[in-house]
Design a protein around this motif. Structure first.
Motif, PDB file in Angstrom:
ATOM      1  N   GLY A 123      18.695 -16.869 -20.489  1.00 31.26           N
ATOM      2  CA  GLY A 123      17.199 -16.188 -21.348  1.00 31.26           C
ATOM      3  C   GLY A 123      16.351 -15.715 -20.396  1.00 31.26           C
ATOM      4  O   GLY A 123      15.361 -15.840 -20.959  1.00 31.26           O
ATOM      5  N   GLY A 124      16.645 -15.505 -19.719  1.00 33.75           N
ATOM      6  CA  GLY A 124      15.514 -14.583 -18.293  1.00 33.75           C
ATOM      7  C   GLY A 124      15.406 -14.898 -17.068  1.00 33.75           C
ATOM      8  O   GLY A 124      16.789 -14.692 -16.666  1.00 33.75           O
ATOM      9  N   THR A 125      15.037 -14.755 -16.122  1.00 34.96           N
ATOM     10  CA  THR A 125      15.137 -14.132 -14.399  1.00 34.96           C
ATOM     11  C   THR A 125      14.116 -15.343 -14.157  1.00 34.96           C
ATOM     12  O   THR A 125      12.976 -15.538 -14.412  1.00 34.96           O
ATOM     13  CB  THR A 125      15.083 -13.158 -14.110  1.00 34.96           C
ATOM     14  N   PHE A 126      14.126 -15.321 -12.613  1.00 34.70           N
ATOM     15  CA  PHE A 126      13.423 -15.827 -11.710  1.00 34.70           C
ATOM     16  C   PHE A 126      12.391 -15.305 -11.157  1.00 34.70           C
ATOM     17  O   PHE A 126      11.281 -15.515 -10.873  1.00 34.70           O
ATOM     18  CB  PHE A 126      13.735 -16.391 -10.871  1.00 34.70           C
ATOM     19  N   SER A 127      12.193 -14.056 -11.044  1.00 30.83           N
ATOM     20  CA  SER A 127      11.701 -12.992 -11.148  1.00 30.83           C
ATOM     21  C   SER A 127       9.737 -13.155 -11.749  1.00 30.83           C
ATOM     22  O   SER A 127       9.994 -13.448 -13.019  1.00 30.83           O
ATOM     23  CB  SER A 127      11.693 -11.756 -11.517  1.00 30.83           C
TER      24      SER A 127
END
Length: 124
Positions: free
Chosen positions: A25-29
């Motif tokens: 559901g997203g990235t670590f960026s």
């Protein structure tokens, strides 16, 4: 962002385990990714963290030289390599994401999202 921690298990003293934290559901960026651990009746304890952009890392004194945090950009995961494990490393390990300066990483308050935890047991 939802986090999934995996890789826990039972290991003998002196052994190794590798924990992994994956995001959905997203990235670590733009975030830092950290590992905490908790034993019954105790507060959650900071273990290690890494800033996704730039790669700055921080390890607690109790694990320095034995644990190492790293990231895999291709897999969008953060790993915690745990070597020379001791019985006192036994705990539920949680990964988390947050923002903030390195000096704030020790505090639980800095971390926005938490995974479900994975049990690590070090015993003969």
């Amino acid at each position: 962002v939802q986090l999934q921690a995996s890789g826990g298990g039972l290991v003998q003293p002196g052994g190794s385990l590798r924990l992994s934290c994956a995001a959905s559901g997203g990235t670590f960026s733009g975030y830092a990714v950290g590992w905490f651990r908790q034993t019954p009746g105790k507060e959650r304890e900071f273990v290690a963290a890494i800033r996704w952009s730039g790669g700055n890392t921080l390890h607690a004194d109790s694990v320095k030289g034995r644990f190492s945090i790293s990231k895999d950009s291709a897999k969008n995961t953060v790993s915690l390599q745990m070597n020379s494990l001791r019985p006192e490393d036994t705990a539920v390990y949680y990964c988390a994401v947050g923002r903030g300066i390195v000096s704030s990483w020790y505090s639980e308050d800095m971390w926005y999202y938490w995974g479900q935890g994975t049990q690590v047991t070090v015993s003969s």
